[in-house]
Design an enzyme around this catalytic site. Structure first.
Site, PDB file in Angstrom:
ATOM      1  N   ASP A   1       0.668  -2.803  -4.803  1.00 39.38           N
ATOM      2  CA  ASP A   1      -0.454  -2.241  -4.060  1.00 39.38           C
ATOM      3  C   ASP A   1      -0.169  -0.837  -3.555  1.00 39.38           C
ATOM      4  O   ASP A   1      -0.863  -0.337  -2.680  1.00 39.38           O
ATOM      5  CB  ASP A   1      -0.826  -3.145  -2.880  1.00 39.38           C
ATOM      6  CG  ASP A   1       0.327  -3.312  -1.888  1.00 39.38           C
ATOM      7  OD1 ASP A   1       1.407  -2.735  -2.126  1.00 39.38           O
ATOM      8  OD2 ASP A   1       0.147  -4.027  -0.883  1.00 39.38           O
TER       9      ASP A   1
ATOM     10  N   ALA B   1      -2.612 -10.655  -4.498  1.00 40.05           N
ATOM     11  CA  ALA B   1      -3.812 -11.081  -5.216  1.00 40.05           C
ATOM     12  C   ALA B   1      -3.613 -10.980  -6.727  1.00 40.05           C
ATOM     13  O   ALA B   1      -3.870 -11.938  -7.468  1.00 40.05           O
ATOM     14  CB  ALA B   1      -5.008 -10.239  -4.777  1.00 40.05           C
TER      15      ALA B   1
ATOM     16  N   CYS C   1      -6.236  20.601  13.488  1.00 41.79           N
ATOM     17  CA  CYS C   1      -7.098  21.119  14.552  1.00 41.79           C
ATOM     18  C   CYS C   1      -8.470  20.447  14.522  1.00 41.79           C
ATOM     19  O   CYS C   1      -9.100  20.248  15.564  1.00 41.79           O
ATOM     20  CB  CYS C   1      -7.235  22.638  14.434  1.00 41.79           C
ATOM     21  SG  CYS C   1      -8.106  23.191  12.952  1.00 41.79           S
TER      22      CYS C   1
END
Length: 1092
Positions: free
Chosen positions: A612, A514, A668
């Site tokens: 990016d 882009a 966890c």
């Protein structure tokens, strides 16, 4: 493919049209935020809503959240999105706007009047976004002058009407948008056909007339007047007497997990220190899931004050409420905002507060407010713009401005800045591409706000200039004269000398996504690398995907699958055939230093990043530091964008300051104690990759070389090796699938394992009343107590999970997928055949609760014995397989909605969310989070690249000071523009010398170790250690190293460090540790030894 074509597109409305005062009346329909009524035709084609449904500010509670417009997600089949939104095409844009805003854009008709560079940039951004229709209006013809700023014009278009010449190339951008042209004089009655009108080239008198009509129209028509005059630009917005903004910033509502609530007046609410609260005094919040003080769960918004990092005060008396026990979520309620816009007639004399962009120019907006009015008067009296380089015209403009200023009475300016007005006069006729790109992004975003009520509008005037981009050296008036070239408009601002520098520049653009597409368009129009000495190199190793087409405007649907850099380079060359461009498909990194070698970097004038990811940026930054090349950096995130200028010896480098790393949820938490949907989706993607990619790949690794694999596992002998073998054996033995019914059985049992059995085991190990070693409740915030999920074939969500999982399992085993699997009734019958064994929780199961744990595998003293037993069983299973048997690992692909990848991940996450009473998400939202999709829109990209190219003038012009450069952060949603001088580099001083990170000391003629030490000694530096790579070439503490004194450093590097010095390398680098004569360590620059 692009979305379907609508019935009529590319219609030219000219003088021969009968109904010229009602342009496009057959298809242009009306809606309005604040008083929105969708017509039957619109609802049928664009919105998918019933024709009698209306929206107004009263339709929504005044405390509705940012998701007030979003429909309730259908978790079952992930198919709640209407057919009018092509999610493959618009996924990145949907991540910014949401579905309802996109629907509103799809139903919006917009007029753009004035198709010079600024008009075409605005049109490009609107068409890429997918509004319903764009009508291009212009009565003028294309001139060679226009080619400086308009990417849709070519020299063949000179003499044609601008609107008609723009039509075909703009239509190509998105065939789902109806693009019309209007070439006749515009009347105010025609404006009633549009939700928003934009004027880029209109007299002030005419603008006031049109704005009065729009302001008083029912419903009001959003009116935007914008101009780019050389290095000066302006925007004025009027969205009507009353305009409702439903979501002022586009951010998700902030939340907190409650730890305690006092019975006081006012009540003190404390939250867990898992994350800082983002609440502000005066915010409204709602409570849910509170135990004990259940009075707060009534959904009523409550105002807060004294907001702190982990607490706030509630403006409510809770003395007589129940005592707080546990749990609770507090969520910010986002409120709509009502704005009262002034008309242009009123705002000219009473503009209110100007939107500032640069605090070093806080007095500039009032001056430019006057300057643009003076220019309008000059043009209306003269019938032309001031001539570039004409001192007479400049003086006349100054006189006009002075007269207007004197008539302002108490509001007059003390200084009208004749020098700045002179610059303004010289460039007044020119539309520069970088300015058009920047303002095209800003104005395009304002149109979206007008049509949707999403994000806060610009209120009401914005002025900007970049006079710092002008050359530092004095210019002769002859330098501004036109040369009958496509760059004449640019020459009228900067002069012909800078134009020559631009054309001869050697530029490297890294990335052609882009940002890269926009940058290529900009530099092609500016004439960068278009001379005989110039060269532009662009590289990108990626290929074009459908989701790119909504932003990366140089690509078309027929380019999907092709190399980005090649297609982009070809498209840029079609914009300016003189562009000397080479397209490469190499990733820039250590592995390609044979391609991007020393000679390549040394010959460059400037590097422009269009990347990016941070790691690639850091590598390019280090290369630019090393070779002392300017680096122009930019990035976007949704409506936000930033630019950073990295200029040799003037600024710090990109890597000098970094954002803190994103906080990662403990393992966890993700695996056993999730408390938000992000945790569920992180777990879901991890399970998807484990089941469908890693385990099949591990199976294939074993089958490809069984003996080598088993030896490697035995040698490892750890818990990870044991786990790998167990999974491979399970896949080839107990869970091996030979038919599609086997795959259904596997999927059904996975459901039972994940969402029933594991939860039963967890709450058996840690019952609801369990306590920690300190006596505190185990299931206290942020932990959420889970509940097992009983399978039901009548639940569409359960059935859809089984369908997606069984299809993907069949893929890995190469089993044909029957059509009946998509029939819910037949699938339910097949699922009913599965025998699900009873589950009994076990006493000695260890569940990880340590937040610092990095692995779920636990070591055991008998791992080696277990591994040996597993390898024997695995060999027996292998004998039952055909010799050629291999599994087909599945790599996660988020952008293909037909592959069932996101169906399975959304199913995994939402079923787990049900276990823990966490709100579920639809497939699209799941894609954004699990696919780690970066929100992106064309407008912020256009603005960022326009700003970068304004800095490019400075870099290639040369001689600018650090205070002339600008770093920018902008948020088009607010809107916020913050520009500041770059930070200078840290300076190290020694004796009469000083240096920065930019300096590199060079020794030529292949010196010896002794020559290097003597060279440093002359600078008052005593070297005690010299290294090359990770190897020590010299240390003063080692007597044997003195034998190396007369050896060439290049030879030492080859012999001692084993450094390879290929033919393209002319030098090597050494790191030298030094101290001064007082034994103080001195950090010196890197030292380069040239041996060729």
């Amino acid at each position: 493919m692009l979305p379907r074509k609508r019935v009529c597109e590319g219609v030219v409305v000219g003088e021969e049209t009968d109904n010229k005062n009602n342009v496009g009346a057959s298809f242009l329909k009306k809606h309005r935020i604040g008083c929105f009524v969708a017509s039957p035709a619109d609802t049928a084609e664009s919105t998918g809503q019933s024709s009698n449904q209306s929206f107004s500010s009263s339709s929504y509670n005044n405390y509705s959240s940012s998701t007030a417009f979003e429909e309730s997600p259908n978790m079952a089949l992930g198919d709640s999105n209407p057919p009018d939104i092509d999610e493959d095409l618009h996924s990145r844009q949907l991540a910014v706007y949401g579905r309802e805003t996109m629907r509103r854009l799809f139903a919006s008709n917009v007029l753009i009047s004035g198709m010079q560079g600024l008009g075409s940039e605005i049109a490009k951004n609107l068409i890429l976004a997918g509004v319903k229709s764009v009508t291009l209006h212009d009565e003028g013809i294309v001139e060679l002058w226009d080619l400086s700023s308009n990417f849709v014009f070519s020299e063949n278009d000179v003499g044609k009407n601008r609107a008609i010449a723009s039509l075909s190339k703009l239509q190509e951008l998105n065939n789902a948008v109806v693009v019309h042209t209007l070439t006749t004089k515009l009347t105010k009655e025609q404006l009633s056909n549009f939700q928003a009108v934009v004027f880029t080239d209109i007299s002030l008198d005419k603008a006031i007339e049109f704005n009065d009509y729009c302001h008083s129209h029912q419903p009001p028509i959003a009116f935007i007047k914008t101009e780019v005059r050389g290095l000066f630009g302006s925007v004025f917005c009027d969205f009507g007497p009353e305009f409702t903004v439903f979501d002022v910033d586009g951010e998700d509502p902030h939340t907190g997990i409650i730890a305690s609530i006092s019975n006081d007046n006012p009540a003190l609410v404390s939250c867990v220190d898992d994350e800082r609260l983002e609440f502000q005094d005066g915010d409204l919040v709602v409570f849910s899931e509170v135990h004990g003080m259940t009075e707060l769960n009534d959904g009523k918004p409550r105002k807060i004050k004294n907001a702190r990092a982990y607490s706030f005060t509630l403006e409510e008396d809770t003395t007589n409420f129940g005592n707080y026990e546990k749990g609770g979520i507090v969520t910010q309620v986002k409120q709509p905002k009502l704005l009262h816009f002034k008309s242009l007639r009123e705002a000219l004399s009473d503009p209110g507060d100007f939107l500032l962009s640069d605090f070093s120019k806080f007095d500039r907006p009032p001056f430019l407010h006057l300057a643009f009015q003076a220019l309008d008067k000059f043009v209306s009296e003269s019938g032309r713009f001031p001539i570039a380089g004409s001192e007479d015209d400049a003086q006349r403009l100054i006189s006009v401005a002075s007269n207007i200023n004197e008539g302002l009475g108490e509001g007059r300016l003390e200084d009208i800045n004749p020098k700045l007005l002179r610059h303004f006069a010289f460039g007044a006729r020119a539309v520069l591409n970088p300015m058009a790109a920047m303002f095209g992004g800003i104005v395009g975003q304002e149109v979206f706000k007008a049509c949707s009520g999403k994000f806060h509008p610009l209120f009401q005037f914005f002025y900007f200039d970049s006079v710092e981009s002008l050359p530092r050296e004095p210019q002769d008036s002859n330098d501004f004269r036109p040369l009958n070239s496509r760059y004449d408009a640019q020459i009228s601002v900067f002069g012909s000398k800078l134009q020559k520098k631009l054309e001869d520049a050697k530029v490297f653009i890294v990335g052609s996504g882009a940002l890269g597409c926009e940058l290529l368009k900009n530099v092609a129009l500016m004439g960068v690398s278009c001379g005989n000495q110039g060269k532009l190199t662009i590289t990108d190793d990626d290929v074009i995907e459908k989701s790119n087409l909504s932003r990366q405007f140089l690509f078309r649907d027929w380019n999907i699958g092709q190399a980005k850099s090649t297609v982009a380079a070809s498209a840029a060359a079609s914009i300016n055939p003189r562009l000397n461009i080479e397209a490469l498909q190499n990733r820039v990194g250590p592995e390609t230093e044979n391609v991007f070698d020393d000679t390549f970097w040394e010959n460059l004038n400037v590097v422009i990043n269009a990347l990016d990811n941070v790691n690639a940026r850091l590598y390019v930054d280090q290369r630019c530091l090393y070779f002392q090349k300017p680096l122009l950096e930019s990035g976007t995130l949704g409506a936000k964008c930033n630019t950073q200028m990295v200029i040799p010896h003037l600024t710090e480098n990109y890597g000098a300051s970094r954002d803190p790393p994103e906080k990662q949820a403990p393992m966890c938490t993700v695996h056993s104690f999730p408390h938000n949907i992000d945790h569920c989706l992180t777990w879901a993607r991890s399970e998807f990759e484990g089941l469908l990619e890693k385990i099949p790949a591990e199976v294939n690794a074993y089958l490809s070389n069984p003996s080598e694999y088993t030896i490697a596992m035995r040698n490892a002998g750890d818990a990870q090796a044991r786990d790998n073998l167990e999974r491979v054996l399970e896949c080839l033995d107990k869970e091996k699938c030979d038919s599609f019914q086997d795959c259904i059985t596997w999927a059904r049992l996975k459901f039972e394992d994940y969402f029933a059995d594991r939860v039963k085991q967890l709450i058996y190990t840690f019952p609801e009343e369990a306590a920690t070693s300190t006596g505190a409740p185990f299931w206290s915030a942020p932990k959420r107590f889970p509940h097992p999920l009983p399978f039901s074939a009548s639940d569409p969500g359960h059935l859809h999970f089984v369908m997606a999982a069984s299809i993907l399992r069949a893929e890995t085993f190469g089993i044909p997928i029957p059509d009946w699997v998509k029939n819910p009734k037949k699938l339910a019958e097949a699922v009913d055949k599965v025998i699900v064994p009873d589950f009994q929780p076990q006493k000695d199961v260890k569940i990880i609760t340590d937040e610092k744990a990095t692995s779920l595998s636990t070591a055991s003293i008998d791992d080696a014995a277990v591994i040996n037993d597993l390898t024997i069983k695995l060999e027996q299973s292998r004998k039952n397989l055909p010799p050629s048997f291999r599994m087909k690992p599945i790599q996660f692909e988020k952008d293909d909605d037909t592959n069932y990848h996101m169906d399975m991940i959304a199913g995994l996450a939402n079923m787990r969310a049900r276990n823990y009473s966490i709100p579920e998400v639809d497939k699209l939202k799941a894609k954004f989070i699990a696919g780690r999709i970066i929100p992106a829109i064309a407008t912020s990209t256009a603005m960022a690249t326009g700003l970068v190219c304004l800095e490019l003038y400075k870099v290639l012009g040369g001689g600018h000071r650090v205070e002339d450069y600008r770093n920018t952060f902008a948020n088009l949603a607010l809107p916020l523009f913050s520009m500041a001088e770059p930070v200078p580099p840290k300076v190290i001083k020694h004796r009469d010398m000083n240096w920065t990170v930019w300096d590199r000391w060079i020794l030529k003629d292949n010196p010896t170790l002794r020559q290097l030490l003597d060279w440093l000694k002359d600078k008052g530096l005593n070297a005690y250690s010299i290294s090359c790579g990770s190897c020590l070439l010299y240390n003063s503490m080692f007597p044997r190293h003195k034998d190396r004194m007369d050896k060439k450093l290049a030879d030492l590097a080859r012999d001692v460090a084993k450094l390879e010095l290929p033919s393209y390398r002319h030098h090597l680098d050494v790191v030298v540790a030094c101290e001064d004569d007082e034994d103080n360590d001195i950090d010196i620059p890197q030292v380069s030894i040239y041996f060729r």
